[in-house]
Scaffold this motif. Structure first.
Motif, PDB file in Angstrom:
ATOM      1  N   SER A  61       0.825  -1.199   0.000  1.00  0.00           N
ATOM      2  CA  SER A  61       0.000   0.000   0.000  1.00  0.00           C
ATOM      3  C   SER A  61       0.866   1.259   0.000  1.00  0.00           C
ATOM      4  N   TYR A  98     -11.807  -7.700 -10.277  1.00  0.00           N
ATOM      5  CA  TYR A  98     -10.488  -7.087 -10.406  1.00  0.00           C
ATOM      6  C   TYR A  98     -10.130  -6.836 -11.869  1.00  0.00           C
ATOM      7  N   GLU A 118      -4.745  -4.101  -8.768  1.00  0.00           N
ATOM      8  CA  GLU A 118      -5.096  -3.168  -7.703  1.00  0.00           C
ATOM      9  C   GLU A 118      -6.219  -3.774  -6.880  1.00  0.00           C
ATOM     10  N   PRO A 120      -9.048  -3.424  -3.424  1.00  0.00           N
ATOM     11  CA  PRO A 120      -9.818  -2.465  -2.620  1.00  0.00           C
ATOM     12  C   PRO A 120      -9.284  -2.345  -1.188  1.00  0.00           C
ATOM     13  N   ASP A 121      -8.642  -3.410  -0.710  1.00  0.00           N
ATOM     14  CA  ASP A 121      -8.047  -3.404   0.626  1.00  0.00           C
ATOM     15  C   ASP A 121      -6.978  -4.485   0.679  1.00  0.00           C
ATOM     16  N   ALA A 124      -7.934  -8.323   0.374  1.00  0.00           N
ATOM     17  CA  ALA A 124      -8.560  -8.858  -0.840  1.00  0.00           C
ATOM     18  C   ALA A 124      -7.727 -10.000  -1.417  1.00  0.00           C
TER      19      ALA A 124
END
Length: 158
Positions: A61, A98, A118, A120-121, A124
């Motif tokens: 992240s 995704y 990528e 969402p958290d 995932a």
């Protein structure tokens, strides 16, 4: 604040090609580069451009801010690149919910193919396809920033 949460893998095979959209040629130049931060300009198919700032290392992240800029400005900024200018084609492959992005590098980085997704958290769990090779999330050698600094395929740089 925008967050980029992604996993990154080397690509081992061509299985992704059948479902991928037409590729977009990217010219990517780093204007400032330092530990835990970068500023880059990216030109898409020679027609539009975007400036991107990222904060954080190679972790899962990072903070990310992106802004469209005039193409003429981007072309001038490429002339101020720190390190090598990256030339690659990016393909997108929908895999609901995704989207995988597969980067096929050209020039000195030819032979390097990397896929990222990528999320969402951080919890995932995207489907991991059989065309994916070794995971390189968190490996700073596979950051585009590092690729620009070294100008070489990470396995050749060792």
């Amino acid at each position: 604040m925008a967050k980029e949460i992604e996993r990154k893998f080397l690509v081992d095979g061509d299985g992704w090609k059948d479902g991928a959209e037409k590729g977009v040629r990217l010219t990517q130049a780093y204007l400032m580069s330092g530990p835990q931060r970068s500023l880059r300009v990216r030109i898409f198919d020679g027609g539009r451009a975007r400036l991107t700032m990222k904060f954080g290392g190679a972790a899962l992240s990072r903070d990310e801010y992106e802004y469209d800029i005039p193409l003429a400005d981007a072309l001038e900024l490429v002339g101020h690149a720190v390190g090598s200018v990256i030339d690659k084609t990016r393909y997108r492959l929908a895999d609901a919910p995704y989207v995988w992005e597969i980067d096929v590098y050209h020039g000195d980085l030819s032979g390097l193919v990397v896929a990222e997704v990528e999320l969402p958290d951080e919890a995932a769990t995207p489907r991991l396809h059989d065309w994916l090779g070794r995971e390189v999330t968190g490996d700073p050698r596979y950051l585009n920033q590092t690729l620009s600094e070294t100008g070489r395929h990470p396995e050749e740089a060792d």
